[in-house]
Design a protein around this motif. Structure first.
Motif, PDB file in Angstrom:
ATOM      1  N   PRO A 502       0.835  -1.210   0.000  1.00  0.00           N
ATOM      2  CA  PRO A 502       0.000   0.000   0.000  1.00  0.00           C
ATOM      3  C   PRO A 502       0.866   1.255   0.000  1.00  0.00           C
ATOM      4  CG  PRO A 502      -0.853  -1.594   1.566  1.00  0.00           C
ATOM      5  CD  PRO A 502       0.473  -2.129   1.095  1.00  0.00           C
ATOM      6  N   GLY A 503       0.487   2.209  -0.822  1.00  0.00           N
ATOM      7  CA  GLY A 503       1.248   3.446  -0.940  1.00  0.00           C
ATOM      8  C   GLY A 503       2.274   3.436  -2.049  1.00  0.00           C
ATOM      9  N   ASP A 504       2.587   2.255  -2.610  1.00  0.00           N
ATOM     10  CA  ASP A 504       3.534   2.189  -3.726  1.00  0.00           C
ATOM     11  C   ASP A 504       2.962   2.905  -4.944  1.00  0.00           C
ATOM     12  OD1 ASP A 504       5.312   0.752  -2.246  1.00  0.00           O
ATOM     13  OD2 ASP A 504       4.936  -1.180  -3.221  1.00  0.00           O
ATOM     14  N   ILE A 505       3.837   3.596  -5.663  1.00  0.00           N
ATOM     15  CA  ILE A 505       3.425   4.290  -6.881  1.00  0.00           C
ATOM     16  C   ILE A 505       3.888   3.476  -8.084  1.00  0.00           C
ATOM     17  CG2 ILE A 505       3.641   6.399  -8.245  1.00  0.00           C
ATOM     18  CD1 ILE A 505       4.186   7.891  -5.631  1.00  0.00           C
ATOM     19  N   ILE A 506       2.971   3.211  -8.997  1.00  0.00           N
ATOM     20  CA  ILE A 506       3.261   2.436 -10.201  1.00  0.00           C
ATOM     21  C   ILE A 506       2.942   3.290 -11.422  1.00  0.00           C
ATOM     22  CG2 ILE A 506       2.787   0.311 -11.473  1.00  0.00           C
ATOM     23  CD1 ILE A 506       3.963  -0.139  -8.681  1.00  0.00           C
ATOM     24  N   VAL A 507       3.873   3.335 -12.374  1.00  0.00           N
ATOM     25  CA  VAL A 507       3.638   4.013 -13.646  1.00  0.00           C
ATOM     26  C   VAL A 507       3.478   2.937 -14.721  1.00  0.00           C
ATOM     27  CG1 VAL A 507       4.584   5.560 -15.396  1.00  0.00           C
ATOM     28  CG2 VAL A 507       4.899   6.073 -12.966  1.00  0.00           C
ATOM     29  N   SER A 508       2.402   3.014 -15.476  1.00  0.00           N
ATOM     30  CA  SER A 508       2.149   2.000 -16.506  1.00  0.00           C
ATOM     31  C   SER A 508       2.075   2.622 -17.888  1.00  0.00           C
ATOM     32  CB  SER A 508       0.854   1.240 -16.209  1.00  0.00           C
ATOM     33  OG  SER A 508      -0.257   2.096 -16.295  1.00  0.00           O
ATOM     34  N   ALA A 509       2.465   1.841 -18.875  1.00  0.00           N
ATOM     35  CA  ALA A 509       2.358   2.237 -20.283  1.00  0.00           C
ATOM     36  C   ALA A 509       1.542   1.175 -20.995  1.00  0.00           C
ATOM     37  CB  ALA A 509       3.747   2.356 -20.908  1.00  0.00           C
ATOM     38  N   SER A 510       0.501   1.594 -21.693  1.00  0.00           N
ATOM     39  CA  SER A 510      -0.385   0.637 -22.349  1.00  0.00           C
ATOM     40  C   SER A 510      -0.996   1.284 -23.583  1.00  0.00           C
ATOM     41  CB  SER A 510      -1.487   0.176 -21.385  1.00  0.00           C
ATOM     42  OG  SER A 510      -2.248   1.287 -20.928  1.00  0.00           O
ATOM     43  N   GLY A 511      -1.876   0.528 -24.238  1.00  0.00           N
ATOM     44  CA  GLY A 511      -2.540   1.035 -25.435  1.00  0.00           C
ATOM     45  C   GLY A 511      -4.045   0.907 -25.320  1.00  0.00           C
ATOM     46  N   MET A 512      -4.760   1.767 -25.995  1.00  0.00           N
ATOM     47  CA  MET A 512      -6.228   1.716 -25.997  1.00  0.00           C
ATOM     48  C   MET A 512      -6.725   0.503 -26.765  1.00  0.00           C
ATOM     49  SD  MET A 512      -7.633   4.152 -24.252  1.00  0.00           S
ATOM     50  CE  MET A 512      -9.290   4.278 -24.953  1.00  0.00           C
ATOM     51  N   TYR A 513      -5.897  -0.013 -27.676  1.00  0.00           N
ATOM     52  CA  TYR A 513      -6.320  -1.127 -28.517  1.00  0.00           C
ATOM     53  C   TYR A 513      -5.334  -2.280 -28.353  1.00  0.00           C
ATOM     54  CZ  TYR A 513      -8.934   2.743 -30.469  1.00  0.00           C
ATOM     55  OH  TYR A 513      -9.746   3.832 -30.622  1.00  0.00           O
ATOM     56  N   PRO A 514      -5.589  -3.198 -27.393  1.00  0.00           N
ATOM     57  CA  PRO A 514      -4.674  -4.308 -27.127  1.00  0.00           C
ATOM     58  C   PRO A 514      -4.393  -5.117 -28.390  1.00  0.00           C
ATOM     59  CG  PRO A 514      -6.390  -4.194 -25.455  1.00  0.00           C
ATOM     60  CD  PRO A 514      -6.779  -3.222 -26.530  1.00  0.00           C
ATOM     61  N   GLY A 515      -3.146  -5.518 -28.537  1.00  0.00           N
ATOM     62  CA  GLY A 515      -2.761  -6.337 -29.673  1.00  0.00           C
ATOM     63  C   GLY A 515      -2.255  -5.559 -30.862  1.00  0.00           C
ATOM     64  N   GLY A 518       2.896  -1.259 -31.813  1.00  0.00           N
ATOM     65  CA  GLY A 518       3.182   0.174 -31.794  1.00  0.00           C
ATOM     66  C   GLY A 518       2.021   1.006 -31.310  1.00  0.00           C
ATOM     67  N   GLY A 519       1.078   0.374 -30.599  1.00  0.00           N
ATOM     68  CA  GLY A 519      -0.132   1.086 -30.186  1.00  0.00           C
ATOM     69  C   GLY A 519      -0.081   1.673 -28.790  1.00  0.00           C
ATOM     70  N   THR A 520       1.095   1.688 -28.158  1.00  0.00           N
ATOM     71  CA  THR A 520       1.199   2.267 -26.817  1.00  0.00           C
ATOM     72  C   THR A 520       0.919   3.761 -26.889  1.00  0.00           C
ATOM     73  OG1 THR A 520       2.840   0.614 -26.185  1.00  0.00           O
ATOM     74  CG2 THR A 520       2.702   2.587 -24.829  1.00  0.00           C
ATOM     75  N   ASP A 521      -0.128   4.197 -26.180  1.00  0.00           N
ATOM     76  CA  ASP A 521      -0.502   5.609 -26.248  1.00  0.00           C
ATOM     77  C   ASP A 521      -1.012   6.150 -24.917  1.00  0.00           C
ATOM     78  OD1 ASP A 521      -2.936   4.373 -26.003  1.00  0.00           O
ATOM     79  OD2 ASP A 521      -3.703   4.953 -27.972  1.00  0.00           O
ATOM     80  N   THR A 522      -0.893   5.376 -23.856  1.00  0.00           N
ATOM     81  CA  THR A 522      -1.468   5.782 -22.580  1.00  0.00           C
ATOM     82  C   THR A 522      -0.470   5.575 -21.447  1.00  0.00           C
ATOM     83  OG1 THR A 522      -3.664   5.123 -23.347  1.00  0.00           O
ATOM     84  CG2 THR A 522      -3.398   5.460 -20.977  1.00  0.00           C
ATOM     85  N   ILE A 523      -0.293   6.610 -20.635  1.00  0.00           N
ATOM     86  CA  ILE A 523       0.557   6.538 -19.445  1.00  0.00           C
ATOM     87  C   ILE A 523      -0.313   6.815 -18.229  1.00  0.00           C
ATOM     88  CG2 ILE A 523       2.591   7.451 -18.251  1.00  0.00           C
ATOM     89  CD1 ILE A 523       3.586   8.443 -20.984  1.00  0.00           C
ATOM     90  N   LYS A 524      -0.205   5.959 -17.214  1.00  0.00           N
ATOM     91  CA  LYS A 524      -0.993   6.142 -15.996  1.00  0.00           C
ATOM     92  C   LYS A 524      -0.079   6.111 -14.779  1.00  0.00           C
ATOM     93  CE  LYS A 524      -5.314   4.104 -17.702  1.00  0.00           C
ATOM     94  NZ  LYS A 524      -6.320   3.036 -17.496  1.00  0.00           N
ATOM     95  N   VAL A 525      -0.423   6.946 -13.793  1.00  0.00           N
ATOM     96  CA  VAL A 525       0.243   6.919 -12.493  1.00  0.00           C
ATOM     97  C   VAL A 525      -0.782   6.447 -11.478  1.00  0.00           C
ATOM     98  CG1 VAL A 525       1.428   8.249 -10.715  1.00  0.00           C
ATOM     99  CG2 VAL A 525       1.767   8.815 -13.132  1.00  0.00           C
TER     100      VAL A 525
END
Length: 529
Positions: A502-515, A518-525
């Motif tokens: 609990p309290g850990d910060i995770i940064v993720s990189a993903s895409g709106m269209y899985p599969g 070169g579709g990575t377009d989203t960064i979340k904290v």
């Protein structure tokens, strides 16, 4: 409406009672077991069971900051070619197993590959399998006894010659078609140096530049000779065909000289419908001269320091190694440092201080992988060598800051910009880890090339990609079905398994269209609760 098939009739009968129609509505089912049991069974049938662990990988038993970032390649051989030895190598820290095709036959390698996959599955860890091609075999042939060589003596060399009646020293490759007057011909790992004075009727005449002793089957280096793209032998081509049919993740190309050699191999792999990636082994003077183009054309680059020292000079190898590691970081390619990393452990149970310094240096400058050759293939202490290398990697990454060598050139590609933003943001918020969804592996490679000072948790749906990512810097690889929110679901699972707190910060990189490649377009904290 759910399609009913004969294959699932027993399933439905056991859980919901007998049905009389080939198609039916859920609300018409007569439940014979408790509702929760039936719900789990139905969801499991369609791959949607939230109660069942849908992964075969175990959660890491150590916190993310203790993940080994620099990876280990171990060579399989007579000392380690059993299932028990292979699984022990993987447990000790090997992320990839190298199969040296200078030895063995196809029947033996089929069995080795099966053992590696079995051990990988049993230990719940993606493991890359590397097929290392023999290349043009630059070695002396067979002859009895030894040949004493004196300085200024003229030696004769011929392809498959019979030494006793002719006095012509045999070679295992027809060098007479390649060498010219003035070319250096180095024998026995450079211990005997000769210079070609003429080539006549398939026989090479060379003057010895120092005293020494020749024994059969010793290596030959030709730093001045251009092989004109002729580096794939008939044996190599047969091995490539075999490899394309037998689950290898990487193919290592020996004695290449130009980027064109890499492209020829890539074309052959494509013709075989192989998804294996290419490791270019830098072990010739010509390859060093063409290194930037070779790095660009390759998926990974191995610094084969033994032959490279003979082809160039021993004092140049550390500098060339660092240059190659830097170029690989700049281009987002995998770098591998090989040869005598723990050479003394072939016969001794403990490493030298110089060897541990060698490991630390490679880690500090940011190599993706370190490779063990004879140490694990034929050495007396193969598992101990891997354990020692792992300890050296972990101690160095925990106690010395990584100092990447490259200066990133301007790169306007969206993928690179996103990767750079992920790294910057992760450092600013002091993230515990970066979680990267990747379909082809490109996103993970891009992020890893920046050498973030934190673990990169990579998630892909492809077992092949997961195995190929096993030798990428900084990564811990997981395989999951590709749906929206895969990175979040994996993070949640790791949180439940107490890998994150609990309290850990995770940064993720993903895409709106899985599969989508070169579709990575989203960064979340995300701050875990």
């Amino acid at each position: 409406m759910i399609n009913y098939t004969e294959e699932t009739s027993a399933f439905y009968h056991n859980y919901w009672g007998r049905t009389t129609n080939k198609r039916f509505h859920l609300e018409k089912l007569e439940f014979k077991k408790p509702l929760e049991v039936c719900a789990k069974a139905l969801l499991n049938l369609f791959g949607m069971n939230p109660f069942k662990k849908n992964n075969k990988q175990r959660a890491p038993e150590i916190p993310p900051h203790k993940f080994k970032r620099t990876k280990i390649i171990a060579t399989v051989g007579p000392s380690t070619n059993t299932y028990e030895s292979i699984i022990e190598m993987i447990k000790a820290g090997a992320n990839a197993i190298r199969c040296n095709f200078s030895h063995g036959n196809h029947e033996e390698w089929v069995q080795i590959v099966k053992l590696i996959r079995k051990a990988s599955k049993a230990h719940s860890k993606p493991v890359a399998i590397i097929q290392d091609l023999q290349g043009p075999k630059m070695r002396l042939g067979d002859f009895d006894g030894i040949i004493n060589v004196e300085k200024h003596q003229v030696l004769q060399f011929g392809y498959n010659s019979d030494y006793d009646p002719t006095g012509i020293i045999p070679t295992q490759y027809d060098l007479s078609k390649k060498v010219e007057r003035g070319h250096r011909l180095l024998l026995c790992d450079g211990r005997i140096r000769t210079e070609v004075i003429s080539v006549k009727n398939g026989v090479i005449y060379a003057k010895a530049l120092n005293d020494g002793v020749l024994t059969k089957r010793k290596g030959i280096n030709l730093p001045d000779t251009d092989f004109e793209g002729d580096i794939l032998t008939q044996k190599d081509r047969a091995d490539i065909t075999f490899g394309a049919q037998n689950d290898f993740d990487y193919v290592a190309l020996s004695f290449l000289q130009t980027a064109n050699d890499v492209e020829k191999l890539r074309k052959i792999l494509k013709n075989h419908n192989s998804t294996a990636k290419i490791i270019s082994k830098i072990e010739t003077h010509a390859a060093v001269e063409n290194i930037e183009e070779i790095v660009e054309a390759s998926d990974a680059v191995m610094v084969a320091r033994g032959d490279l020292a003979n082809e160039t000079s021993p004092e140049s190898v550390p500098i060339v190694t660092r240059k190659i590691i830097g170029l690989c970081q700049d281009k987002g390619k995998i770098s591998i440092v090989a040869t005598q990393m723990l050479g003394s452990m072939t016969t001794e149970p403990e490493p030298t201080r110089a060897e541990m310094s060698d490991i630390a240096t490679a880690v500090i400058v940011g190599a993706d992988c370190l490779m063990l050759s004879d140490e694990t293939a034929s050495g007396k202490y193969p598992i101990e060598a891997i354990s020692v290398m792992k300890r050296g990697i972990l101690y160095t990454q925990e106690n010395s800051p990584l100092t990447p060598l490259f200066i990133k050139h301007e790169d306007n590609r969206v993928q690179s910009a996103i990767s750079s933003a992920v790294i910057t943001l992760a450092h600013q918020v002091k993230a515990k880890a970066i979680v990267a969804e990747t379909h082809s592996g490109a996103t993970a490679l891009n992020i890893a090339s920046h050498r973030p000072n934190m673990p990169i948790i990579m998630v892909t749906q492809s077992p092949r990609v997961a195995q190929q990512l096993a030798i990428v810097y900084g990564g811990k690889v997981f395989t999951r079905s590709e749906t929206k929110g895969t990175s979040q679901k994996l993070t949640d699972w790791l949180h439940r398994q107490k890998v994150f707190s609990p309290g850990d910060i995770i940064v993720s990189a993903s895409g709106m269209y899985p599969g989508k490649v070169g579709g990575t377009d989203t960064i979340k904290v995300r701050v875990l609760e």
